[in-house]
Design a protein around this motif. Sequence first.
Motif, PDB file in Angstrom:
ATOM      1  N   ASN A  98      -1.211  17.280  -9.324  1.00  0.00           N
ATOM      2  CA  ASN A  98      -2.679  16.787  -9.211  1.00  0.00           C
ATOM      3  C   ASN A  98      -2.823  16.880  -8.051  1.00  0.00           C
ATOM      4  O   ASN A  98      -4.173  16.774  -7.537  1.00  0.00           O
ATOM      5  CB  ASN A  98      -2.880  16.233 -10.507  1.00  0.00           C
ATOM      6  N   ILE A  99      -2.434  15.883  -7.383  1.00  0.00           N
ATOM      7  CA  ILE A  99      -2.550  14.854  -6.333  1.00  0.00           C
ATOM      8  C   ILE A  99      -2.601  16.015  -4.824  1.00  0.00           C
ATOM      9  O   ILE A  99      -3.008  15.919  -4.010  1.00  0.00           O
ATOM     10  CB  ILE A  99      -1.821  13.408  -6.223  1.00  0.00           C
ATOM     11  N   LEU A 100      -1.507  16.737  -4.852  1.00  0.00           N
ATOM     12  CA  LEU A 100      -1.205  17.748  -3.460  1.00  0.00           C
ATOM     13  C   LEU A 100      -2.360  18.529  -3.221  1.00  0.00           C
ATOM     14  O   LEU A 100      -2.473  18.501  -1.729  1.00  0.00           O
ATOM     15  CB  LEU A 100      -0.414  18.306  -4.144  1.00  0.00           C
ATOM     16  N   PRO A 101      -3.255  19.372  -3.877  1.00  0.00           N
ATOM     17  CA  PRO A 101      -4.724  20.109  -2.660  1.00  0.00           C
ATOM     18  C   PRO A 101      -5.694  18.873  -2.667  1.00  0.00           C
ATOM     19  O   PRO A 101      -6.104  19.884  -1.694  1.00  0.00           O
ATOM     20  CB  PRO A 101      -4.781  20.745  -4.463  1.00  0.00           C
ATOM     21  N   LYS A 102      -5.386  17.956  -3.591  1.00  0.00           N
ATOM     22  CA  LYS A 102      -6.491  16.631  -2.416  1.00  0.00           C
ATOM     23  C   LYS A 102      -5.815  16.062  -1.056  1.00  0.00           C
ATOM     24  O   LYS A 102      -6.631  15.538  -0.593  1.00  0.00           O
ATOM     25  CB  LYS A 102      -6.553  16.012  -3.534  1.00  0.00           C
ATOM     26  N   LEU A 103      -4.629  15.838  -1.115  1.00  0.00           N
ATOM     27  CA  LEU A 103      -4.184  15.239   0.290  1.00  0.00           C
ATOM     28  C   LEU A 103      -3.890  16.209   1.666  1.00  0.00           C
ATOM     29  O   LEU A 103      -4.217  17.104   1.645  1.00  0.00           O
ATOM     30  CB  LEU A 103      -2.716  15.314   0.172  1.00  0.00           C
ATOM     31  N   GLU A 104      -4.657  14.922   2.485  1.00  0.00           N
ATOM     32  CA  GLU A 104      -4.469  15.715   3.912  1.00  0.00           C
ATOM     33  C   GLU A 104      -3.049  16.336   4.839  1.00  0.00           C
ATOM     34  O   GLU A 104      -1.860  15.136   4.769  1.00  0.00           O
ATOM     35  CB  GLU A 104      -5.516  15.196   5.156  1.00  0.00           C
ATOM     36  N   TRP A 105      -2.069  17.094   4.412  1.00  0.00           N
ATOM     37  CA  TRP A 105      -0.916  17.348   4.423  1.00  0.00           C
ATOM     38  C   TRP A 105      -0.524  17.560   5.931  1.00  0.00           C
ATOM     39  O   TRP A 105       0.657  16.270   6.026  1.00  0.00           O
ATOM     40  CB  TRP A 105      -0.380  18.620   3.562  1.00  0.00           C
ATOM     41  N   ASN A 106      -0.961  17.797   6.530  1.00  0.00           N
ATOM     42  CA  ASN A 106      -0.815  16.837   8.308  1.00  0.00           C
ATOM     43  C   ASN A 106      -0.647  15.906   8.218  1.00  0.00           C
ATOM     44  O   ASN A 106      -0.127  15.334   9.690  1.00  0.00           O
ATOM     45  CB  ASN A 106      -1.890  17.659   9.627  1.00  0.00           C
ATOM     46  N   ALA A 107      -2.166  14.780   7.823  1.00  0.00           N
ATOM     47  CA  ALA A 107      -1.508  13.898   8.689  1.00  0.00           C
ATOM     48  C   ALA A 107      -0.611  13.118   7.628  1.00  0.00           C
ATOM     49  O   ALA A 107      -0.574  12.300   7.773  1.00  0.00           O
ATOM     50  CB  ALA A 107      -3.081  12.941   7.714  1.00  0.00           C
ATOM     51  N   LEU A 108      -0.458  13.643   6.788  1.00  0.00           N
ATOM     52  CA  LEU A 108       0.801  12.440   5.067  1.00  0.00           C
ATOM     53  C   LEU A 108       2.100  12.691   6.561  1.00  0.00           C
ATOM     54  O   LEU A 108       2.536  11.780   6.424  1.00  0.00           O
ATOM     55  CB  LEU A 108       0.995  13.216   3.905  1.00  0.00           C
ATOM     56  N   MET A 145       1.068  -1.204   0.432  1.00  0.00           N
ATOM     57  CA  MET A 145      -0.292   0.235  -0.265  1.00  0.00           C
ATOM     58  C   MET A 145       0.609   1.149   0.046  1.00  0.00           C
ATOM     59  O   MET A 145       1.716   1.356   0.717  1.00  0.00           O
ATOM     60  CB  MET A 145      -0.175  -0.083   1.496  1.00  0.00           C
ATOM     61  N   ARG A 146       0.560   2.145  -0.712  1.00  0.00           N
ATOM     62  CA  ARG A 146       1.315   3.291  -0.800  1.00  0.00           C
ATOM     63  C   ARG A 146       1.372   4.421  -0.400  1.00  0.00           C
ATOM     64  O   ARG A 146      -0.072   4.011   0.868  1.00  0.00           O
ATOM     65  CB  ARG A 146       1.098   3.940  -2.192  1.00  0.00           C
ATOM     66  N   LEU A 147       1.457   5.454   0.409  1.00  0.00           N
ATOM     67  CA  LEU A 147       1.037   5.753   1.462  1.00  0.00           C
ATOM     68  C   LEU A 147      -0.251   7.263   0.840  1.00  0.00           C
ATOM     69  O   LEU A 147      -0.886   8.131   1.308  1.00  0.00           O
ATOM     70  CB  LEU A 147       2.517   7.156   1.862  1.00  0.00           C
ATOM     71  N   VAL A 148       0.151   7.563  -0.352  1.00  0.00           N
ATOM     72  CA  VAL A 148      -0.993   8.274  -1.315  1.00  0.00           C
ATOM     73  C   VAL A 148      -2.451   7.771  -0.904  1.00  0.00           C
ATOM     74  O   VAL A 148      -3.298   8.418  -0.496  1.00  0.00           O
ATOM     75  CB  VAL A 148      -1.099   8.167  -2.493  1.00  0.00           C
ATOM     76  N   ALA A 149      -2.614   6.070  -0.817  1.00  0.00           N
ATOM     77  CA  ALA A 149      -3.878   5.320  -0.556  1.00  0.00           C
ATOM     78  C   ALA A 149      -3.711   5.825   0.938  1.00  0.00           C
ATOM     79  O   ALA A 149      -5.289   5.662   1.466  1.00  0.00           O
ATOM     80  CB  ALA A 149      -4.097   3.721  -0.937  1.00  0.00           C
ATOM     81  N   HIS A 150      -2.819   5.442   1.377  1.00  0.00           N
ATOM     82  CA  HIS A 150      -3.068   5.504   3.127  1.00  0.00           C
ATOM     83  C   HIS A 150      -4.223   6.858   3.527  1.00  0.00           C
ATOM     84  O   HIS A 150      -4.862   6.831   4.466  1.00  0.00           O
ATOM     85  CB  HIS A 150      -1.692   5.018   4.340  1.00  0.00           C
ATOM     86  N   ASN A 151      -3.216   7.847   2.801  1.00  0.00           N
ATOM     87  CA  ASN A 151      -3.829   9.297   2.711  1.00  0.00           C
ATOM     88  C   ASN A 151      -4.929   9.565   2.974  1.00  0.00           C
ATOM     89  O   ASN A 151      -5.750  10.660   3.112  1.00  0.00           O
ATOM     90  CB  ASN A 151      -3.248  10.596   2.700  1.00  0.00           C
ATOM     91  N   MET A 152      -6.214   8.191   2.348  1.00  0.00           N
ATOM     92  CA  MET A 152      -7.925   8.551   1.718  1.00  0.00           C
ATOM     93  C   MET A 152      -7.781   7.745   2.893  1.00  0.00           C
ATOM     94  O   MET A 152      -9.451   7.345   2.913  1.00  0.00           O
ATOM     95  CB  MET A 152      -7.679   8.149   0.473  1.00  0.00           C
ATOM     96  N   LEU A 153      -6.883   7.054   3.812  1.00  0.00           N
ATOM     97  CA  LEU A 153      -8.110   5.599   4.596  1.00  0.00           C
ATOM     98  C   LEU A 153      -8.545   7.003   5.615  1.00  0.00           C
ATOM     99  O   LEU A 153      -7.251   6.574   6.873  1.00  0.00           O
ATOM    100  CB  LEU A 153      -7.196   4.304   4.303  1.00  0.00           C
ATOM    101  N   GLN A 154      -9.936   6.107   6.240  1.00  0.00           N
ATOM    102  CA  GLN A 154     -10.120   6.171   7.636  1.00  0.00           C
ATOM    103  C   GLN A 154     -11.628   5.133   7.861  1.00  0.00           C
ATOM    104  O   GLN A 154     -11.760   3.729   7.604  1.00  0.00           O
ATOM    105  CB  GLN A 154     -11.225   7.745   7.511  1.00  0.00           C
ATOM    106  N   CYS A 155     -11.173   5.250   9.063  1.00  0.00           N
ATOM    107  CA  CYS A 155     -12.441   4.297  10.473  1.00  0.00           C
ATOM    108  C   CYS A 155     -13.782   3.899   9.309  1.00  0.00           C
ATOM    109  O   CYS A 155     -13.814   5.307   9.636  1.00  0.00           O
ATOM    110  CB  CYS A 155     -12.193   3.998  11.448  1.00  0.00           C
ATOM    111  N   HIS A 156     -14.070   2.810   9.529  1.00  0.00           N
ATOM    112  CA  HIS A 156     -15.179   2.687   9.383  1.00  0.00           C
ATOM    113  C   HIS A 156     -16.781   1.993  10.328  1.00  0.00           C
ATOM    114  O   HIS A 156     -17.645   1.530   9.432  1.00  0.00           O
ATOM    115  CB  HIS A 156     -15.527   2.537   7.695  1.00  0.00           C
ATOM    116  N   VAL A 157     -15.557   1.647  11.174  1.00  0.00           N
ATOM    117  CA  VAL A 157     -17.032   0.994  12.623  1.00  0.00           C
ATOM    118  C   VAL A 157     -18.197   1.638  12.338  1.00  0.00           C
ATOM    119  O   VAL A 157     -17.583   3.736  13.314  1.00  0.00           O
ATOM    120  CB  VAL A 157     -16.053   0.740  13.643  1.00  0.00           C
ATOM    121  N   LYS A 158     -19.188   1.234  12.969  1.00  0.00           N
ATOM    122  CA  LYS A 158     -20.501   1.849  13.178  1.00  0.00           C
ATOM    123  C   LYS A 158     -19.857   3.727  14.156  1.00  0.00           C
ATOM    124  O   LYS A 158     -19.770   2.325  15.744  1.00  0.00           O
ATOM    125  CB  LYS A 158     -21.451   0.750  13.067  1.00  0.00           C
ATOM    126  N   GLY A 159     -20.715   4.308  14.454  1.00  0.00           N
ATOM    127  CA  GLY A 159     -20.219   5.208  15.644  1.00  0.00           C
ATOM    128  C   GLY A 159     -19.116   5.646  15.614  1.00  0.00           C
ATOM    129  O   GLY A 159     -19.223   6.109  16.320  1.00  0.00           O
TER     130      GLY A 159
END
Length: 125
Positions: free
Chosen positions: A44-54, A1-15
Amino acid sequence: MRLVAHNMLQCHVKGCNSNNFPLQLSNVEIEIQETDFNPMFLRNILPKLEWNALVKTALQINITTLPNVLPDTSTDDLDDEFLKMLHRVLLETHIQQGKMICPNCNHVYAIKDGIPNMLLNENET
């Protein structure tokens, strides 16, 4: 998994609706896989990144080359050196094995052979 993909993932557990991003990395095995440098893609991808999270994620795996503050992306004059460093972090750094842990509910998502398992058990959906 690339870090670019990790930057788009979040937890989806109910609640689990807050403080569920970025997923924290644990016990990871990193592999560098060289890829062709594509400055247009990075611009092109730079503005879509959550920079602080990266930056936070990179520090978890001992990557200290990212600046704390994102350079101005409104111009086409982004420094080639910066783009090459970003390319190395986002596209060439692969997480092969390990875990991603939700900072809110502590749910663990496994990473095996470079693939994150984001599936939930029935009671978690």
